[in-house]
Design an enzyme around this catalytic site. Structure first.
Site, short mmCIF file in Angstrom:
data_model
loop_
_atom_site.label_atom_id
_atom_site.label_comp_id
_atom_site.label_asym_id
_atom_site.label_seq_id
_atom_site.Cartn_x
_atom_site.Cartn_y
_atom_site.Cartn_z
N ALA A 65 0.87 -1.18 0.00
CA ALA A 65 0.00 0.00 0.00
C ALA A 65 0.90 1.22 0.00
CB ALA A 65 -0.88 -0.01 1.24
N GLY A 108 0.57 -5.06 0.90
CA GLY A 108 -0.60 -5.10 0.03
C GLY A 108 -0.31 -5.68 -1.33
N GLU A 111 -0.65 -9.29 -0.84
CA GLU A 111 -2.09 -9.56 -0.64
C GLU A 111 -2.84 -9.48 -1.96
OE1 GLU A 111 -2.24 -6.52 2.40
OE2 GLU A 111 -2.85 -8.00 3.89
N GLU A 131 4.48 -5.32 7.16
CA GLU A 131 3.76 -4.26 7.87
C GLU A 131 4.21 -4.13 9.32
OE1 GLU A 131 2.40 -6.63 5.98
OE2 GLU A 131 0.86 -5.77 4.66
N1 DAK Z 1 4.61 3.23 -0.45
C1 DAK Z 1 5.01 4.40 -0.98
N2 DAK Z 1 6.19 4.56 -1.62
C2 DAK Z 1 6.99 3.48 -1.74
C3 DAK Z 1 6.63 2.21 -1.21
C4 DAK Z 1 5.38 2.10 -0.54
N3 DAK Z 1 4.91 0.95 -0.05
N4 DAK Z 1 7.64 1.34 -1.47
C5 DAK Z 1 8.58 2.04 -2.15
N5 DAK Z 1 8.19 3.31 -2.31
C6 DAK Z 1 8.91 4.40 -2.96
C7 DAK Z 1 10.08 4.88 -2.13
O1 DAK Z 1 9.64 5.79 -1.16
C8 DAK Z 1 10.96 5.50 -3.18
O2 DAK Z 1 10.42 6.78 -3.50
P1 DAK Z 1 11.38 8.09 -3.64
O3 DAK Z 1 12.12 8.17 -2.37
O4 DAK Z 1 12.28 7.77 -4.81
O5 DAK Z 1 10.42 9.21 -3.89
C9 DAK Z 1 10.76 4.60 -4.39
O6 DAK Z 1 9.53 3.91 -4.15
C10 DAK Z 1 11.85 3.55 -4.55
O7 DAK Z 1 11.98 2.86 -3.32
P2 DAK Z 1 13.38 2.60 -2.58
O8 DAK Z 1 14.32 3.72 -2.86
O9 DAK Z 1 13.08 2.27 -1.16
O10 DAK Z 1 13.89 1.31 -3.38
P3 DAK Z 1 14.85 0.17 -2.83
O11 DAK Z 1 15.19 -0.66 -4.01
O12 DAK Z 1 15.98 0.75 -2.03
O13 DAK Z 1 13.97 -0.70 -1.81
C11 DAK Z 1 11.93 -1.86 -1.11
C12 DAK Z 1 12.84 -1.44 -2.29
C13 DAK Z 1 10.68 -2.50 -1.73
C14 DAK Z 1 12.66 -2.91 -0.27
C15 DAK Z 1 11.58 -0.63 -0.25
O14 DAK Z 1 11.10 0.40 -1.11
C16 DAK Z 1 10.55 -0.91 0.80
O15 DAK Z 1 10.85 -1.49 1.83
N6 DAK Z 1 9.32 -0.43 0.57
C17 DAK Z 1 8.23 -0.52 1.52
C18 DAK Z 1 7.73 -1.94 1.59
C19 DAK Z 1 6.61 -2.07 2.62
O16 DAK Z 1 6.81 -1.78 3.81
N7 DAK Z 1 5.44 -2.46 2.18
C20 DAK Z 1 4.29 -2.64 3.02
C21 DAK Z 1 3.52 -1.36 2.99
S1 DAK Z 1 2.15 -1.40 4.16
C22 DAK Z 1 -5.47 -2.24 4.59
C23 DAK Z 1 -5.13 -3.12 3.59
C24 DAK Z 1 -3.81 -3.28 3.22
C25 DAK Z 1 -2.80 -2.57 3.83
C26 DAK Z 1 -3.13 -1.67 4.81
C27 DAK Z 1 -4.43 -1.51 5.20
N8 DAK Z 1 -6.79 -2.03 5.00
C28 DAK Z 1 -7.92 -2.81 4.29
C29 DAK Z 1 -7.19 -1.08 5.95
C30 DAK Z 1 -1.44 -2.75 3.37
C31 DAK Z 1 -0.38 -2.15 3.99
C32 DAK Z 1 0.93 -2.20 3.34
O17 DAK Z 1 1.11 -2.73 2.28
#
Ligand code: DAK
Length: 257
Positions: A65, A108, A111, A131
């Protein structure tokens, strides 16, 4: 009307949806979901399309997400705006949808892939529910669908530590149906989808409904449900054609009726 965050193409009777927010690693924003849901509505209504492939980029199917969009929410605004609930549209499609995953499928993104009917993974794919690292938890079925796919022990491990699973482990655990070289991912998924699209659509949809029922009912009820659908296939022209073609040693000519 076009799309801002996805690309949609058709290849014969198959639709190919490509998530297209490369700068954010296909982070799943509300705008992306508006596009995706509209595309799915159109595909469901289009009689020419009989199977869909959902894919991302070589680096990311989807990195979760959109954290930047979610971050300002309070529990009240998340509840009042029904945050992210529209995601479920993917799991409600009646025609088959295959996830073709390369690179990151996190949070997400994992998911979303699990909401599809099955997952074909590139050897570069990495799955995870990170998460917990953000002080939150999966919210779109991660604790539920992942547990059904890989079992309690691995689901707990993944959701509690936030670690990623590579494609080989994902196949071994039953999360994905097959792993292919990254360069062959989309072509393989399209071939599989074309094969499905060549079958009788009513039979395909009944199979999908019946397999999904296995997750929601007892074995006895599921088998009864399956039998009733099986009986009903004898009312289709395609069943008559399929069996006649076998007897005549020729390929069936399904008319999806
Ligand atoms: N959201 C927003 N931006 C993201 C992102 C994300 N999930 N993942 C990556 N980006 C963005 C980064 O901020 C960066 O943007 P800039 O800084 O260039 O502006 C760009 O994508 C490139 O990312 P990185 O520079 O970090 O790239 P790396 O190769 O170094 O690392 C990575 C890749 C995938 C390991 C890293 O980006 C990372 O850890 N990303 C976050 C992964 C994460 O934590 N995902 C889970 C998100 S929480 C719900 C239903 C579902 C959900 C919630 C509620 N309800 C029904 C209520 C779901 C929640 C989630 O998914």
């Amino acid at each position: 009307m076009g799309y801002s965050y996805i690309q949609v193409e058709t290849r014969g009777h198959v639709a190919l949806i490509t998530l297209d927010r490369p700068k954010a690693l296909n982070a799943l924003s509300s705008g992306l979901f508006e596009d995706l849901n509209r595309a799915l509505d159109e595909i469901e209504a289009n009689e020419e399309i009989r199977c869909t492939v959902l894919t991302g980029s070589a680096k990311a199917f989807a990195a979760g997400a959109d954290i930047k969009e979610m971050q300002p929410h309070s529990s009240v605004t998340a509840y009042m705006t029904d945050l992210i609930t529209p995601w479920e549209r993917v799991s409600q499609t009646r025609k088959p949808i295959i996830a073709a995953v390369a690179g990151y499928a996190l949070g997400g993104g994992c998911e979303l892939a699990m909401m599809c009917d099955f997952i074909i993974a590139a050897d570069t794919a990495r799955f995870g529910q990170p998460e917990i690292n953000l002080g939150t938890m999966p919210g779109a079925g991660g604790t539920q669908r992942l547990t059904r796919f890989v079992g309690k022990s691995k689901a707990m491990d993944m959701c509690l530590t936030g670690r990623m699973m590579d494609a080989e482990e994902a196949e071994r655990s039953g999360l994905v149906s097959r792993v292919v070289p990254a360069g062959e991912l989309v072509d393989t998924a399209l071939e599989v989808a074309a094969k499905i699209a060549s079958m009788s659509l009513p039979a395909v949809m009944m199979v999908k409904e019946s397999v999904n029922r296995a997750y929601e009912t007892t074995l006895a009820e599921g088998v009864r449900f399956e039998r009733r659908l099986f009986h009903s296939t004898f009312g289709t022209e395609d069943q008559a054609e399929g069996m006649q073609a076998f007897i005549e040693k020729r390929s069936p000519n399904f008319r999806h009726s």
